[in-house]
Design a protein around this motif. Structure first.
Motif, PDB file in Angstrom:
ATOM      1  N   PHE A   1      27.228  14.889   4.966  1.00  0.00           N
ATOM      2  CA  PHE A   1      26.081  16.183   6.154  1.00  0.00           C
ATOM      3  C   PHE A   1      24.892  16.109   5.389  1.00  0.00           C
ATOM      4  O   PHE A   1      25.228  15.847   4.576  1.00  0.00           O
ATOM      5  CB  PHE A   1      27.920  16.981   5.979  1.00  0.00           C
ATOM      6  N   GLY A   2      24.475  16.861   6.377  1.00  0.00           N
ATOM      7  CA  GLY A   2      23.337  17.895   5.874  1.00  0.00           C
ATOM      8  C   GLY A   2      23.427  19.251   5.875  1.00  0.00           C
ATOM      9  O   GLY A   2      24.111  19.837   6.139  1.00  0.00           O
ATOM     10  N   CYS A   3      22.767  19.764   4.466  1.00  0.00           N
ATOM     11  CA  CYS A   3      23.096  21.173   4.110  1.00  0.00           C
ATOM     12  C   CYS A   3      21.884  21.538   4.528  1.00  0.00           C
ATOM     13  O   CYS A   3      20.621  21.326   3.766  1.00  0.00           O
ATOM     14  CB  CYS A   3      23.438  21.167   2.793  1.00  0.00           C
ATOM     15  N   GLY A   4      21.659  22.667   5.446  1.00  0.00           N
ATOM     16  CA  GLY A   4      20.324  22.323   6.161  1.00  0.00           C
ATOM     17  C   GLY A   4      20.007  23.843   5.761  1.00  0.00           C
ATOM     18  O   GLY A   4      20.445  24.880   5.404  1.00  0.00           O
TER      19      GLY A   4
ATOM     20  N   SER B   1      23.841  12.513  19.715  1.00  0.00           N
ATOM     21  CA  SER B   1      22.625  12.339  17.862  1.00  0.00           C
ATOM     22  C   SER B   1      24.077  12.191  16.926  1.00  0.00           C
ATOM     23  O   SER B   1      25.507  11.806  17.367  1.00  0.00           O
ATOM     24  CB  SER B   1      22.082  13.471  17.792  1.00  0.00           C
ATOM     25  N   ASP B   2      23.889  12.363  15.936  1.00  0.00           N
ATOM     26  CA  ASP B   2      24.094  11.087  14.165  1.00  0.00           C
ATOM     27  C   ASP B   2      24.791  12.280  13.151  1.00  0.00           C
ATOM     28  O   ASP B   2      25.978  12.497  13.227  1.00  0.00           O
ATOM     29  CB  ASP B   2      23.659   9.996  13.692  1.00  0.00           C
ATOM     30  N   LEU B   3      23.635  13.407  12.957  1.00  0.00           N
ATOM     31  CA  LEU B   3      23.585  13.700  11.241  1.00  0.00           C
ATOM     32  C   LEU B   3      25.539  14.645  11.820  1.00  0.00           C
ATOM     33  O   LEU B   3      24.860  15.491  13.249  1.00  0.00           O
ATOM     34  CB  LEU B   3      22.792  13.627  11.575  1.00  0.00           C
ATOM     35  N   ILE B   4      26.133  14.720  10.929  1.00  0.00           N
ATOM     36  CA  ILE B   4      26.723  16.378  10.725  1.00  0.00           C
ATOM     37  C   ILE B   4      25.686  17.515  10.588  1.00  0.00           C
ATOM     38  O   ILE B   4      25.287  16.828   9.347  1.00  0.00           O
ATOM     39  CB  ILE B   4      27.707  16.624  10.745  1.00  0.00           C
ATOM     40  N   TRP B   5      25.562  18.827  10.743  1.00  0.00           N
ATOM     41  CA  TRP B   5      25.502  19.511   9.761  1.00  0.00           C
ATOM     42  C   TRP B   5      25.401  20.397   9.880  1.00  0.00           C
ATOM     43  O   TRP B   5      25.550  21.227  11.357  1.00  0.00           O
ATOM     44  CB  TRP B   5      23.234  18.766   9.457  1.00  0.00           C
ATOM     45  N   ILE B   6      25.029  21.500   8.800  1.00  0.00           N
ATOM     46  CA  ILE B   6      25.168  23.097   9.041  1.00  0.00           C
ATOM     47  C   ILE B   6      24.525  24.016   8.089  1.00  0.00           C
ATOM     48  O   ILE B   6      23.770  23.484   7.499  1.00  0.00           O
ATOM     49  CB  ILE B   6      26.759  23.626   8.492  1.00  0.00           C
TER      50      ILE B   6
END
Length: 442
Positions: free
Chosen positions: A210-213, A117-122
C-alpha cells in the motif's frame, strides 16, 4: 477514480470511482466455509459517517455527475487458502465507502473503494500536505508490521514510471494523480490489512502493498482517509488477493434512491454468478490493465438495433467499453449517442426540456413516461435489458434526464447502468457475468 502515475511517462489515468468510488464502510462477515464479507456503503448514504443532512439528494446526484464527467475526461487523456469475501454496498450519489484496518495493532479507517484504480493508500504521519480528515492519521511508527519497500524491490518496480527513489532512505516513493486533480505522494510499503467480522472474528491479510501518503490533496471528505483500488493492475486489492480468491469478485449496486440500503461485494466462491437468467461476455485484455474492458456490439431501442461502429474497422472494436463502478454516467461515441438519443425521443410522448445546470443532454419533465426498452448487446450473446432506473435519473422534483452522454475517445459503462444487476468478474476465465437482481436484498 481514474488515476495516473506522475513520473516519467504517466500511467493511464484512473478516474474517481465504483463515480462509483466503492467506499467500503464495512464489517466483515464470516462465512460457513471460512470466507468473510465486508459491508460497503455509499459515501452519501444515511449510514455513512460523512452523511451531510444539509445536502439534498438531488445536489448529491449533481455532484456525482460532475465527478463522473471529470473522471471520463481523464480516461480520455489516458486511455491464504481459498476464501470468500462479501462486502455490503449502499447507494449514495454515485460513490461507495469501505472500512479497513491497517497495522499491528490494527487502526481502523474508512477508504473509497474504486474499481477504476489500483493503488491502495491512506494518509500517514508525518504529513507534509494533507486534506482534513476526522480520524487520526495513520502512524507507521506505531505498527510492528509496517515495512518501507526499497526502491530496488520488485514491488517498487510495479509502480512503473510512478516510482522513484528517496535520496535520504533509499525507500520507494510513489506519485499517483487522479482525473479530478486529486493526488497522493508518499512511500510504498507493506503492512497487515485487517477486515473486521460481524461474528467477532477478524480477518488479517499480512504483507500487502500500500501507499503511505505524506502529501495528499483532492476533493475528499473528512471521513475518506484514502482509496482501496479494485482495478486489474498488479497493485490493486483484487490482484494482491487473486490466488486466494480464484480471481473472482462480484458486486451488486443498489439504486440511487435507496440511500439506507446495502448489498455485498463478494470474493472467491461467494462471487460466482449463476442461474438461468445469467448472461456472460468475455473480458478483453488491453492497456491499461486497470480497466475491465468489454466489447459492446450495439444498443437496441425498441425494435431498432444501433451498431457500435468504428470508421476504421468492420464492426465493433474489441474492448471498446469498460465497466466503472465509480462513474455514474454511461458514455458512448458521439455518433452512436446521437442516434440513440434520436430514437429515444421518437418513443417518448413528451417534449424534451433543457437541463438547467447543463450536465445532461436529454431531459423531460418529471411526470413524463420515460419507460422505454433499451438493451445493451455485448459480445458472446450477452444481451443486457436495462430497466428505467438504468437509463433515466431524476435530477430534481421537476426533471428526469437520460443517464447516457456523448464522449469520443472512451466509452464507459457507468454504475447507473449496472444498478440492480449482480455483476461478477472471473479473471481466470476472463469473463464478466450479469444477473438481474434486487440489490437491496442481496
Amino acid at each position: 477514480m481514474v488515476a495516473s502515475f506522475s513520473s516519467c511517462s504517466p500511467l493511464p489515468a484512473l478516474v474517481i470511482v465504483f463515480s462509483i468510488y466503492l467506499y467500503t464502510f464495512a464489517l466483515v462477515e464470516a462465512g460457513d466455509n471460512g470466507g468473510f464479507s465486508v459491508d460497503i456503503i455509499h459515501r452519501d448514504s444515511f449510514l455513512s459517517p460523512s452523511y451531510d443532512p444539509s445536502v439534498t439528494h438531488f445536489e448529491r446526484l449533481q455532484n456525482a455527475f460532475r465527478r463522473s464527467i471529470s473522471r471520463v475526461n481523464n480516461f480520455k487523456q489516458s486511455v491464504i487458502s481459498q476464501f470468500e469475501v462479501s462486502t455490503q454496498v449502499f447507494p449514495n450519489g454515485g460513490s461507495y465507502l469501505m472500512k479497513i484496518s491497517f497495522g499491528t495493532p490494527p487502526v481502523e479507517t474508512l477508504a473509497i473503494v474504486d474499481t477504476g484504480s489500483d493503488l491502495i493508500w491512506i494518509q500517514c504521519k508525518p504529513c507534509e500536505q494533507c486534506y482534513k480528515q476526522k480520524d487520526p492519521l495513520f502512524d507507521p511508527n506505531n505498527s510492528s508490521t509496517y515495512l518501507n519497500l526499497s526502491c530496488k524491490s520488485k514491488q517498487c518496480d510495479l509502480l512503473g514510471s510512478g516510482g522513484d527513489c528517496s535520496a535520504k532512505s533509499n525507500a520507494c516513493e510513489y506519485s499517483y494523480a487522479y482525473g479530478d486533480t486529486s493526488f497522493t505522494n508518499g512511500l510504498l510499503a507493506t503492512e497487515t490489512f485487517t477486515l473486521g467480522s460481524t461474528s467477532g472474528r477478524s480477518v488479517p491479510l499480512p504483507n500487502k502493498i500500500f501507499g503511505c501518503g505524506h502529501k495528499n490533496l483532492g476533493i475528499f471528505t473528512e471521513r475518506e482517509n484514502g482509496i482501496v483500488g479494485l482495478g486489474g493492475g498488479p497493485l490493486s486489492l483484487i490482484s494482491q488477493l487473486k490466488s486466494s480468491i480464484g480471481g473472482k469478485f462480484s458486486y451488486c449496486l443498489v439504486p440511487l434512491e435507496n440511500e439506507n440500503a446495502t448489498s455485498k461485494l463478494n470474493f472467491g466462491s461467494e462471487a460466482v454468478v449463476s442461474g438461468d437468467d445469467v448472461v456472460s461476455t468475455p473480458l478483453v485484455s488491453k492497456d491499461p490493465l486497470t480497466f475491465y474492458y468489454l466489447t459492446l456490439e450495439g444498443i437496441s431501442i425498441g425494435n431498432k438495433r444501433l451498431a457500435y461502429k468504428n470508421s476504421s474497422t468492420v464492426g465493433a472494436d474489441e474492448g471498446n467499453i469498460f465497466l466503472d463502478s465509480g462513474s455514474t454516467l454511461t458514455t458512448l461515441p458521439i455518433d452512436l449517442y446521437d442516434n440513440l438519443e434520436s430514437e429515444v425521443k421518437k418513443l417518448i410522448d413528451g417534449e424534451s426540456v433543457r437541463d438547467p445546470i447543463g450536465l445532461l443532454s436529454l431531459c423531460y419533465k418529471a411526470d413524463t413516461d420515460v419507460n422505454v426498452s433499451i438493451t445493451a448487446h455485448f459480445s458472446g450473446g450477452a444481451d443486457l435489458k436495462l430497466k428505467q432506473l438504468n437509463t433515466f435519473v431524476k435530477m430534481s422534483e421537476e426533471l428526469v434526464c437520460f443517464a447516457f452522454i456523448p464522449q469520443d475517445g472512451v466509452s464507459v459503462f457507468g454504475n447507473i447502468a449496472q444498478m440492480d444487476f449482480l455483476v461478477g468478474h472471473d479473471l481466470e476465465k476472463r469473463k464478466v457475468y450479469f444477473k438481474p437482481a434486487d440489490c437491496s436484498k442481496q
